[in-house]
Design a protein around this motif. Sequence first.
Motif, short mmCIF file in Angstrom:
data_model
loop_
_atom_site.label_atom_id
_atom_site.label_comp_id
_atom_site.label_asym_id
_atom_site.label_seq_id
_atom_site.Cartn_x
_atom_site.Cartn_y
_atom_site.Cartn_z
N THR A 97 28.40 21.01 84.34
CA THR A 97 28.61 22.26 83.87
C THR A 97 29.44 23.06 84.03
O THR A 97 30.10 23.39 82.96
CB THR A 97 27.11 22.78 84.38
OG1 THR A 97 26.98 22.99 85.71
CG2 THR A 97 25.73 22.12 84.07
N LEU A 98 29.70 23.68 85.21
CA LEU A 98 30.77 24.48 85.62
C LEU A 98 31.67 23.97 86.81
O LEU A 98 31.44 23.01 87.27
CB LEU A 98 30.22 25.71 85.87
CG LEU A 98 29.17 26.29 85.01
CD1 LEU A 98 28.66 27.44 85.74
CD2 LEU A 98 29.71 26.88 83.73
N SER A 206 29.23 28.42 91.89
CA SER A 206 30.36 28.60 90.99
C SER A 206 31.68 28.91 91.46
O SER A 206 31.53 29.75 92.29
CB SER A 206 29.68 29.46 89.84
OG SER A 206 29.29 30.43 90.21
N ASN A 208 33.86 31.28 91.15
CA ASN A 208 34.35 32.58 90.27
C ASN A 208 34.18 33.51 91.33
O ASN A 208 33.39 33.78 92.17
CB ASN A 208 33.56 32.83 88.91
CG ASN A 208 32.20 32.90 89.28
OD1 ASN A 208 31.29 31.73 89.94
ND2 ASN A 208 31.21 33.86 88.99
N PRO A 213 32.25 36.05 84.92
CA PRO A 213 31.99 34.84 84.21
C PRO A 213 32.13 33.42 85.00
O PRO A 213 33.13 33.55 85.72
CB PRO A 213 32.75 35.24 83.04
CG PRO A 213 33.25 36.32 83.07
CD PRO A 213 33.14 37.03 84.42
N SER A 214 31.34 32.67 84.78
CA SER A 214 31.71 31.39 85.45
C SER A 214 32.85 30.60 84.69
O SER A 214 33.19 31.06 83.66
CB SER A 214 30.34 30.51 85.11
OG SER A 214 29.26 31.00 85.82
N SER A 215 33.21 29.70 85.51
CA SER A 215 34.45 28.96 85.04
C SER A 215 34.26 27.50 84.26
O SER A 215 33.62 26.57 84.96
CB SER A 215 35.18 28.78 86.32
OG SER A 215 35.76 30.10 86.92
N VAL A 216 34.89 27.36 83.26
CA VAL A 216 34.86 25.84 82.66
C VAL A 216 36.32 25.20 82.44
O VAL A 216 36.44 24.44 82.07
CB VAL A 216 34.29 26.19 80.95
CG1 VAL A 216 32.66 26.55 80.98
CG2 VAL A 216 35.15 27.08 80.33
N ASP A 220 40.48 29.67 84.71
CA ASP A 220 39.53 30.57 84.60
C ASP A 220 39.61 31.40 85.99
O ASP A 220 39.08 32.43 86.19
CB ASP A 220 38.15 30.08 84.13
CG ASP A 220 37.97 29.79 82.84
OD1 ASP A 220 38.96 30.25 82.01
OD2 ASP A 220 37.04 29.09 82.23
N ARG A 241 29.04 28.19 79.64
CA ARG A 241 28.80 28.82 80.87
C ARG A 241 27.40 29.17 81.07
O ARG A 241 27.44 29.67 82.27
CB ARG A 241 29.81 30.12 80.60
CG ARG A 241 31.30 29.99 80.33
CD ARG A 241 32.04 31.34 80.30
NE ARG A 241 33.25 31.11 79.68
CZ ARG A 241 34.24 30.77 80.22
NH1 ARG A 241 34.29 30.72 81.46
NH2 ARG A 241 35.49 30.56 79.67
N SER A 262 21.27 25.35 80.81
CA SER A 262 21.95 24.83 79.64
C SER A 262 21.15 23.57 79.15
O SER A 262 21.08 22.91 78.33
CB SER A 262 23.38 24.11 79.96
OG SER A 262 23.15 23.19 81.10
#
Length: 283
Positions: A97-98, A206, A208, A213-216, A220, A241, A262
Amino acid sequence: MYTINHTKITPLLNHIRFKPSVSFFGTLSVVPKFNLSLVRHRGFEGRSIKKMAWSLDRCDQGIESRSGIVRPATEVYADEAVEALKAGKVIAVPTDTLYGFACDACSIEAVNRIYEIKGRKHTSPLAICVGDVKDIGRFAVTDHLPLGLLEGLLPGPVTVVLARGESSILEKSLNPGLDSIGVRVPDSDFIRMIARGSGSALALTSANLSGQPSSVDIKDFKNLWEHCMFVYDGGILPAGRAGSTVVDLTMIGKYKILRAGSAKEETVSILERYSLQEAGATA
């Protein structure tokens, strides 16, 4: 006819060192080596070689930088990551996911370090990650769940919240005051190899700053690289995200979605296939 001005040629020759070398055809030749501070090479070949060398270094050795060490998230570097975790270090890894920060869940110093990096309150719990579904029983209570349910949900983008139980080998200092724990088995080979190699569970959250905001993509959270022993690059993650779907499975025969994430629809479909009912729902 042209004439040679020796007064101009001689100073230039002083900056040329002649170096013997063997040509492609095996004959000895003399190759001039220029002082590059005086002679600027403008050739395309020179630029291409530099670019190629940088690419090879980046892929094979990682990027040595002021803010940490970036490695490709490949099997080659799994043992290195395991050693960092056993030494109490924090690493950044891709999941399904992240990107997440991970450390040994049984090292309170490492867990506290993750909270410091994120600027996160200790009242916000961390999940754990294990390598395989069969490992979950070492850390949480699973006896009340229908046979095959966990295998239906995991590996995948789901966090299952379960009771710790008295037999859990987790440190009591992890998420103090809570008798439950969120568990992940991501559908991501690299982090699962690391979890297996560690022989423990990874604390996972996560990558961050808290509330951001979360990181993909590793870019980021570039401002946080310096706090990690290694940053493992798995490219841009395609899941968006939203993060994992979080489901509470502490109740017998019931489930409660705590975060849509998700994969909510797929998760609910699997839960109901095993005859679980949503908590609070009317019959």
